[in-house]
Design a protein around this motif. Structure first.
Motif: not given
Length: 84
Positions: A35-36, A46-49, A80-82
């Motif tokens: 994810l990073r 999509e991956q974050l949750p 993710v927000n950035g």
């Protein structure tokens, strides 16, 4: 070496748990790393949750500390927000 039946069983159980916890922790580290390194915002969103859910489960089972899970979730959400 242990002499009692219960001590021998405890040794077997501990080894099984240790290997299982190691596998879960390694899987979580890999998921966080993937994810990073994600550059695409839609894929990361999509991956974050899934990663957050994984971290929560590990914290619930005391494989990682709850504050460590919270810190990782916070940092990953900021990442993710950035993304552009």
């Amino acid at each position: 070496m242990a002499n009692h039946k219960s001590a021998l069983k405890r040794i077997r159980q501990t080894e099984v748990r240790r290997l299982r916890n190691r596998y879960y922790f390694k899987s979580a580290r890999t998921a966080v790393k993937v994810l990073r390194n994600e550059e695409d915002k839609s894929a990361a969103t999509e991956q974050l949750p899934k990663v957050i859910s994984l971290l929560d489960r590990l914290a619930k089972k005391n494989i990682i500390h709850k504050n460590k899970a919270a810190n990782l979730k916070s940092k990953l959400t900021k990442h993710v927000n950035g993304l552009a």
